[in-house]
Each structure stands twice: as structure tokens, then as C-alpha cells.
Design a protein around this motif. Structure first.
Motif, PDB file in Angstrom:
ATOM      1  N   ASP A 451      42.124  16.154  56.534  1.00 48.18           N
ATOM      2  CA  ASP A 451      41.906  14.954  55.713  1.00 48.18           C
ATOM      3  C   ASP A 451      43.220  14.429  55.141  1.00 48.18           C
ATOM      4  O   ASP A 451      43.424  13.213  55.025  1.00 48.18           O
ATOM      5  N   ARG A 454      44.834  12.542  57.821  1.00 47.50           N
ATOM      6  CA  ARG A 454      44.196  11.227  57.959  1.00 47.50           C
ATOM      7  C   ARG A 454      44.705  10.256  56.893  1.00 47.50           C
ATOM      8  O   ARG A 454      44.905   9.065  57.165  1.00 47.50           O
ATOM      9  N   ASN A 464      45.176   1.289  62.548  1.00 44.44           N
ATOM     10  CA  ASN A 464      44.913   2.337  63.541  1.00 44.44           C
ATOM     11  C   ASN A 464      45.229   1.848  64.953  1.00 44.44           C
ATOM     12  O   ASN A 464      44.414   1.953  65.875  1.00 44.44           O
ATOM     13  N   LEU A 474      39.415   8.994  63.248  1.00 48.71           N
ATOM     14  CA  LEU A 474      39.344   8.340  61.920  1.00 48.71           C
ATOM     15  C   LEU A 474      37.932   7.836  61.663  1.00 48.71           C
ATOM     16  O   LEU A 474      37.181   7.565  62.587  1.00 48.71           O
TER      17      LEU A 474
END
Length: 474
Positions: A451, A454, A464, A474
Motif C-alpha cells: 500500500d 501504491r 497511472n 491500482l
């Protein structure tokens, strides 16, 4: 640490995004003939050495400068279209596949060695410079770049995957040998990280963040690397053993005694047979270690004698020594041709390659149980390893049209990774995560750490578009 889940080895679904004609027109206007939508070119850039079948990118841009990369990324960002950097296509885990569509940016024409600073033991290159090319261009200075992943990969690709290879036991990986970078960000901005100085405490270590990020945080266009003096003396040897266990126990003893060996590679008997057939060699068809020693003539002699004594304790025999470059090249042919020899041993096959790495003290435990599982499966395979740093690779040779064989190979890989993680190891020692090891990353690092990754990805690439669908979803 969590044990891998039953589905952690499965490849995620592909969800291509639309590439508007307006972007293709803008790329054609900016790059002319250096932007191609020809299917043959797209297919060439939509496949690597992995076994995945993914539709190719919508277009390929051949960049010749950092500004070219920046302009291509900026245009793609304007249309929310993915961009995937491409070097030579030698990656093994699906890194360059267009799983969400988009365009490929080929940096192979960015192939200049920009500056050699021999006094500082550094060199700065463009991302498309190849490993062998770099060493040819710096050898007149008495220096060399030691990272050798086997394939003649691009320096940009090696940086993106945090590559290592046969010399890592002595010289480290790309992580230790990249000093500074030039990077194009998700908005098309050009930034620089690091300096030519050997160390720095200035701010966040963005260089290390980018090294190993697999093109998901930025596109590397220039790299400053450490160089090393070419050793005064180099000696190489091969040694055969009655079993894999005997070879591995020898390596463990050598490393634990602190012998400064430069290379120590394992080749199993399957691989020796494949290489003999492929390269018309007459190597003894037993498990084999390939070793190399760097240093002064007296130091190399001492190292070699110590290793030979250790090997003899474990049944090592048939030592063959090489001191000239030609002799060393012949001996190392077995290792460097292993992958292609294996592929040719079963025409039409594809290889699923494993890449675990464990603490050296647990190498035998991990490797021997995995060999037993592979033998029991009856699936053809080859085994090579940078065993001096606990890293080894199975290559399971499967019929791409036989789902059952893929299932068996993936299950073997799944069991191997679970074993490596339980022994304090990693799911990938050098190939990177790409597509194939996305589930394993969660198993290894934990959900909280992924996480955090991310969060970094979203902050640096909010749309992205930088090689999306790799490392994690994601």
C-alpha cells in the motif's frame, strides 16, 4: 510474513485503454517516420522473453534524445494513454507488455557513452547503451563495468529491473552501482537524481527509488555508473560434482570462509546436456560449478587453491582452469548460452523462469527440495544459479498450447517461492516483479508495504500511465 495464497501466482486480467487517433496524429506530427503503427514493429515491441501473450502497443516511438522521451510522455499524458519503455526486449517477467494498451517508447537509439571519468571511476551513458558496448568503450581506460545479467541487456533496462548477474557476489547489483540518473516523469518533466560523488545525505534517495521501479515511476534516460579497475589477474575454472548437494555445500563453505570469489555459478546436469548439444561442447555431464577469481596473481592463486581444497572435500573433480580471455570465454559459454540452449532443446516451447534468492545458509534446503519437486513433475527444466549470493533459477520448459503444462510449471514456481519466503528469502533476486510475481510481492512484503508503494505510485503518476499493471495493481 504471510505464506503465498493459492492464487498468488496467477496473472492478472488485461484491460487495454483506448488510444485516440488524436494522439497517434500528434505523435506522427512530432516524430515522423520515428513513430510506427506497423503491426510487425508493434508486435516486436509487444513481446519479451516471458511466456505471456498480450496484444501489442498501438504505436512505437523511437526516441533519440531525452527530449524525445519527454515529448512522447507529455503527449501521452495529455490523452491519459499508457507509455511503456523498451530497451532490447530481454526481460523475463512481462515488464514491457502493453497490458493496458498504450504506446511503446524504444530507447535503443539512445546509445551513446556520454562521459568517462576514469579518475573518479564513473561513466555516464544513455539508457540504450548495451552492457557489452559499454565495456568495449571503457576498456582502454583500464576499467570495466561488472554487472553481467547474461543477456546483452541495455543499461536502462538493467537499471529499471535492478539487475545483477554472475558478478554480483563480489561487485553487487545495479542498486550499489548506479550513482545518478536522468529521468522523465509522468508529466514529461526531466529531473536528475544523485551526483557523481560516492555518497550523499541530501534529501530523499530518489536514485534508489527509481532503480528497480520497472518503468512505473519514470523513464530513465541517462545513468551514471561506478566503474572498477580491470583486475591484474583473472583465473576461471569449472569443476564437476557427484551431486547438486555437493556443489551447493562447496559454495556455502567458500562464502562462509570469506573467500573473495568474483563469480560462482551452478549448472545442473540437465543444463550441461543442453549446452553440450547446443554449443557442440564436451563438458562432463554432471552438476558443475563455474568459478572466477579476480585480483593480484598471488591472490588469485591463493583463492583458487583454497576453493579447490574445499571442492575436493565434497567430491569435486575434473577441475579445468583458464587464464587467457579465450579460454575463459569458452568455459563461460556454458553459462551464458544456458537459456537459449534450453529453449532449443524443446522446439516451440516457452520457458517460465523462477528467480528466488535465499540467505546463503539456507541455499541447500531451498534448492534440493525444489529439485526433487521438479524431477517428480516430469516437466523438462533447466537449473542455473548465481549461488554465491543465494540466487538460482529454474526454467520450466512448457508447450504454450498445453494448459496442463503451464499449470504444473506455475505450481512448481508457487511452491518454490513459498519455500524461499519461509526461509527468509525473496520471490525475485534480480528479474523484478513485472506481471508474473505481483501476487508474490504481497506475500513477501505484506499488504501495508505494498500500500505504501501504491501511495508513492499515485503521487508520482496520478494518471497511472507509466507502465501500468506491473509490480502491483491500482
Amino acid at each position: 510474513m504471510n505464506a503465498p495464497t493459492a492464487l498468488s501466482h496467477l496473472v492478472p486480467e488485461f484491460h487495454p485503454r483506448a488510444v485516440p487517433q488524436a494522439l497517434l496524429d500528434a505523435l506522427a506530427a512530432r516524430f515522423g517516420a520515428r513513430c510506427s503503427t506497423a503491426m510487425a514493429v508493434r508486435e516486436q515491441h509487444g513481446r519479451d522473453e516471458s511466456s505471456f501473450e498480450v496484444p501489442p502497443p498501438a504505436a512505437v516511438v523511437f526516441a533519440e534524445s531525452t527530449q524525445d522521451v519527454a515529448d512522447a510522455v507529455a503527449l501521452a499524458a495529455k490523452h491519459d494513454v499508457p507509455v511503456i519503455p523498451f530497451g532490447v526486449g530481454s526481460s523475463l517477467e512481462g515488464h514491457l507488455l502493453a497490458v493496458q494498451g498504450g504506446i511503446s517508447i524504444d530507447v535503443s537509439r539512445m546509445n551513446k557513452v556520454l562521459s568517462v571519468n576514469a579518475d573518479d571511476l564513473t561513466v555516464t551513458v544513455q539508457a540504450g547503451v548495451l552492457r557489452k558496448q559499454l565495456n568495449e568503450e571503457v576498456k582502454s581506460t583500464g576499467l570495466f563495468f561488472p554487472i553481467d545479467p547474461g543477456a546483452d541487456a541495455s543499461i536502462g533496462g538493467m537499471t529499471a529491473t535492478r539487475a545483477s548477474g554472475t558478478n554480483a557476489v563480489r561487485y553487487g547489483t545495479m542498486r550499489e552501482n548506479v550513482l545518478a540518473l536522468e529521468v522523465v516523469t509522468a508529466s514529461g518533466e526531466v529531473i536528475r537524481t544523485g551526483t557523481r560523488a560516492k555518497k550523499s545525505s541530501a534529501g530523499y534517495d530518489l536514485t534508489r527509488l527509481m532503480v528497480g521501479s520497472e518503468g512505473t515511476l519514470g523513464i530513465v534516460t541517462e545513468i551514471t555508473l561506478r566503474l572498477y579497475p580491470i583486475p591484474e589477474a583473472i583465473s576461471a575454472a569449472i569443476c564437476s560434482f557427484p551431486s547438486i548437494e555437493a556443489a551447493v555445500r562447496t559454495v556455502i563453505q567458500v562464502i562462509q570462509l570469506g573467500v573473495p570469489i568474483a563469480r560462482v555459478e551452478l549448472i545442473d546436469v540437465n543444463t550441461v546436456r543442453m549446452v553440450n548439444a547446443h554449443s557442440k561442447l564436451g563438458l562432463r555431464e554432471e552438476p558443475m560449478l563455474l568459478m572466477e577469481f579476480h585480483g593480484s596473481p598471488s591472490g588469485v592463486k591463493e583463492q583458487a587453491e583454497v576453493v579447490q581444497e574445499i571442492a575436493a572435500e565434497f567430491g569435486g573433480n575434473a577441475f579445468e582452469w583458464a587464464t587467457t580471455p579465450e579460454e575463459r570465454t569458452r568455459l563461460w559459454t556454458a553459462r551464458h548460452n544456458a537459456y537459449f540452449a534450453a529453449i532449443q532443446s524443446r522446439p516451440g516451447c516457452r520457458a517460465i523462469s523462477t528467480d528466488t534468492c535465499v540467505p546463503i545458509s539456507r541455499l541447500a534446503d531451498c534448492l534440493l527440495d525444489s529439485v526433487a519437486e521438479a524431477d517428480e513433475s516430469k516437466l523438462p527444466y533447466f537449473l542455473v544459479g548465481h549461488v554465491g549470493d543465494g540466487n538460482f533459477h529454474f526454467g520450466y520448459l512448457l508447450d504454450p498450447n498445453d494448459p496442463k503444462e503451464r499449470e504444473v510449471a506455475e505450481e512448481l514456481n508457487h511452491k518454490l517461492v513459498a519455500r524461499a519466503l519461509s526461509l527468509g528469502g525473496t520471490c525475485t533476486g534480480e528479474h523484478g516483479v513485472g506481471l508474473h510475481k505481483m501476487g508474490f510481492l504481497v506475500d513477501e512484503a505484506g499488504a501495508g508495504a505494498v500500500d505504501m508503494m501504491r501511495t508513492i505510485k499515485r503521487a508520482l503518476d496520478p494518471k497511472n500511465i507509466l507502465n501500468p499493471g506491473k509490480i502491483f495493481s491500482l
